[in-house]
Motif scaffolding. Structure first.
Motif, short mmCIF file in Angstrom:
data_model
loop_
_atom_site.label_atom_id
_atom_site.label_comp_id
_atom_site.label_asym_id
_atom_site.label_seq_id
_atom_site.Cartn_x
_atom_site.Cartn_y
_atom_site.Cartn_z
N ALA A 1 -7.21 7.14 0.26
CA ALA A 1 -6.02 7.97 0.41
C ALA A 1 -4.99 7.79 -0.70
O ALA A 1 -4.18 8.67 -0.95
CB ALA A 1 -5.37 7.67 1.77
N CYS A 2 -5.02 6.65 -1.39
CA CYS A 2 -4.01 6.39 -2.42
C CYS A 2 -4.41 6.90 -3.80
O CYS A 2 -3.67 6.71 -4.76
CB CYS A 2 -3.72 4.90 -2.51
SG CYS A 2 -2.78 4.30 -1.09
N GLY B 1 0.82 -1.21 0.00
CA GLY B 1 0.00 0.00 0.00
C GLY B 1 0.85 1.25 0.00
O GLY B 1 1.82 1.36 -0.74
N PRO B 2 0.52 2.21 0.88
CA PRO B 2 1.15 3.53 0.79
C PRO B 2 2.51 3.58 1.47
O PRO B 2 2.74 4.38 2.38
CB PRO B 2 0.13 4.42 1.52
CG PRO B 2 -0.48 3.51 2.53
CD PRO B 2 -0.49 2.14 1.93
N CYS C 1 -8.63 4.03 8.72
CA CYS C 1 -8.68 2.67 8.20
C CYS C 1 -7.55 1.85 8.82
O CYS C 1 -6.41 2.30 8.85
CB CYS C 1 -8.54 2.70 6.67
SG CYS C 1 -8.50 1.06 5.94
N CYS D 1 -10.13 -0.04 0.59
CA CYS D 1 -9.32 1.02 -0.03
C CYS D 1 -10.16 2.09 -0.69
O CYS D 1 -9.86 3.28 -0.58
CB CYS D 1 -8.37 0.39 -1.06
SG CYS D 1 -7.03 -0.50 -0.27
N HIS E 1 -4.08 3.29 8.08
CA HIS E 1 -3.97 3.80 6.71
C HIS E 1 -4.94 4.97 6.57
O HIS E 1 -6.03 4.94 7.14
CB HIS E 1 -4.36 2.73 5.69
CG HIS E 1 -3.26 1.74 5.40
ND1 HIS E 1 -3.17 1.04 4.22
CD2 HIS E 1 -2.20 1.34 6.15
CE1 HIS E 1 -2.11 0.25 4.25
NE2 HIS E 1 -1.51 0.41 5.41
N GLY E 2 -4.54 5.98 5.79
CA GLY E 2 -5.42 7.13 5.61
C GLY E 2 -5.69 7.77 6.96
O GLY E 2 -4.79 7.93 7.78
N CYS F 1 -11.42 4.30 2.00
CA CYS F 1 -10.32 5.10 2.55
C CYS F 1 -9.92 6.18 1.55
O CYS F 1 -9.86 7.35 1.88
CB CYS F 1 -9.14 4.19 2.87
SG CYS F 1 -7.57 5.05 3.09
S1 SF4 Z 1 -6.32 3.34 -0.14
FE1 SF4 Z 1 -6.15 3.54 2.07
S2 SF4 Z 1 -6.42 1.44 2.83
FE2 SF4 Z 1 -5.93 1.27 0.64
S3 SF4 Z 1 -3.71 1.01 0.53
FE3 SF4 Z 1 -4.15 3.23 0.33
S4 SF4 Z 1 -4.02 4.05 2.40
FE4 SF4 Z 1 -4.22 1.80 2.58
#
Ligand code: SF4
Length: 511
Positions: free
Chosen positions: A345-346, A27-28, A106, A340, A102-103, A343
């Protein structure tokens, strides 16, 4: 704001030493989550290419200014390190080796950090799953109890609202799914938060039922690219699965989890064309699968670790095209329960979504109930209203047809079917165009015909014909269709065989 998010995700942001990100992992990785207007944005901060970025941070109280070439362009906050990172299990495993924030809200983890494809030397080029193990940032196998314990703490201490469970592929492929179901069940029981599980399509698709039974809300089945040449180079095992098995998996997943609750990553920047991303996004969205388009994020430990994300000028038209597809197919990030795409964020995609819903949308019938509603409208029109058939208009072509539906505010109000003349033919036949009487003043009929033309063209059709009732000939002429036979009786009524001009598919046909 959407262009700003696109730019910093592609170019990165130069930050002071005290702001750190993850060093590797899935992921990030090699980045940090910022909040811009409370929207989480995962941004590269430490990769080599970031030193060329015009973006940097300047501290203020509270938060930071985001500067472009030294001038403030936005306020930002850096998502603080969560409190649950300070805890460990009874046997001394730090919570952050079990799952990560994450984000902004999440919780994410790779449940099984080993992957059969790494062992066999066929790993995906963008993946660093086993590299995090080498760095001791995580543990090889998370247990259901550990995941439940961390999820509960993260919910209570840091306001986590959903969780992602991903995994390396098991040996044999698919064997990881029952274990993921067990883990999801434990998280649901103890933390009660929505869970997304991410899997590769297993050989036995019925394994997905176990995830549904465990209470999983959302499923990620990620193809990553619809350019099959690129896919076979960067992810040969995914290419070997084949798009038709992916399609079966997505369809079954939508039946189980619902429209909008199934998603697929599409990575931009692997060398594909913009049109392959748009083609794939439309293919997915038509099935009810959310195409989660992200810029390539080079992860340390992956084969792409020295690559750079695609330029923002590449990403902006991609996002615009995909956001339009989402609108046309009635999908939105807003109703996704976990994972994802919730969330976000990516990717900058959600900031391109126009949350004003289209009143009229067209797509394939996505489940048996939608097909039944389409048949009901046909019966009403062709049996009751027109008397063309005594009891039912269904025939032997229906099982092999693609049934398209038109919806207004979520209700099916029209339908049309298309089918191949025979399995090897590039001749497709359209028919049974039916719209509820009170919606015939809308564009439902013309949108269904245009959608049918688009659909058969995607299937490789070169000749698309239909028998058109005499009274509807002017309508089809306006849509660019031409007569190819004289008017003659068909089911006892005058019809004319007409052919579509498929070159018009890319143009906006007005009718
Ligand atoms: S979108 Fe959010 S949950 Fe998915 S990999 Fe990126 S930071 Fe992680």
């Amino acid at each position: 704001m959407r262009h700003l998010i696109t730019e910093i995700q592609s170019l990165g942001v130069q930050v002071q030493n005290k702001i750190t990100g993850r060093k590797s992992g899935a992921g990030p990785a090699e980045g940090r989550a910022f909040l811009i207007n409370n929207v989480p944005v995962s941004v590269p901060i430490a990769a080599d290419f970031v030193s060329n970025s015009p973006y940097s941070l300047q501290e203020k109280d509270p938060g930071y200014y985001l500067l472009k070439n030294g001038k403030p362009v936005s306020d930002v906050r850096v998502v603080p390190e969560p409190e649950f990172y300070g805890l460990s299990t009874e046997d001394g495993i730090a919570y952050q080796r079990i799952a990560l924030l994450h984000g902004k809200d999440c919780l994410a983890t790779t449940v099984l950090q080993r992957c059969i494809h790494w062992k066999q030397g066929r790993k995906c080029s963008f993946c660093a799953t086993e590299a995090s193990l080498a760095g001791k940032q995580t543990i090889e196998k998370k247990t259901p109890d550990q995941l439940a314990e961390v999820a509960k703490a993260a919910r209570d201490m840091d306001g986590i609202t959903h969780m992602v469970l991903t995994s390396g592929t098991g040996d044999p492929p698919g064997s990881e799914i029952p274990y993921l179901a067990k883990c999801a069940r434990a998280v649901k029981t103890h933390a009660g938060i929505p869970v997304q599980v991410q899997i590769a399509p297993p050989p036995d698709l019925d394994l997905m039922d176990e995830l549904k039974e465990a209470g999983v809300e959302s499923l990620g089945i990620h193809i990553e690219s619809f350019d099959m040449d690129i896919l076979s180079k960067v992810a040969p095992v995914k290419a070997a699965i084949g798009i038709s098995h992916y399609e079966k998996a997505w369809k079954k997943a939508v039946q189980l989890f619902g429209v909008n609750q199934v998603s697929s990553f599409i990575i931009a920047g692997l060398g594909e064309t913009v049109s392959s991303i748009a083609w794939g996004s439309e293919f997915l969205a038509d099935l009810g699968v959310y195409p989660f388009v992200v810029p390539l994020r080079p992860i340390p430990g992956s084969r792409f670790e020295t690559a750079a994300p695609p330029h923002p000028d590449v990403m902006k038209p991609v996002y615009e095209a995909v956001a339009k597809i989402l609108r046309d197919k009635g999908l939105s990030t807003q109703s996704i329960l976990a994972g994802c795409a919730r969330c976000g964020a990516c990717s900058a995609l959600s900031s391109y979504e126009n949350n004003k819903k289209e009143d009229l949308i067209c797509h394939s019938a996505r489940n048996q109930s939608e097909k039944s509603q389409a048949f009901k409208i046909r019966r009403e029109v062709f049996v009751r209203e027109q008397g063309l058939f005594n009891v039912s208009d269904q025939d032997d072509n229906d099982p092999d047809s693609i049934h398209l539906v038109a919806k207004i505010k979520g209700k099916i109000i029209g339908t049309v079917r298309v089918y191949q003349e025979d399995k090897t033919s590039d001749h497709w036949i359209g028919g049974r165009l039916a719209v509820e009487e009170k919606f015939r003043h809308t564009r439902a009929g013309s949108n269904l015909v245009k959608e049918a033309m688009k659909r058969v063209q995607k299937k490789g059709c070169t000749v698309f014909t239909a028998h058109i009732q005499e009274k509807n000939i002017p309508f089809f002429l306006k849509l660019g269709w031409s007569p190819i036979e004289p008017v003659k009786p068909h089911f006892g009524q005058p019809h004319q065989k007409m052919q579509a001009d498929l070159d018009l598919v890319l143009k906006d046909i007005d009718a």
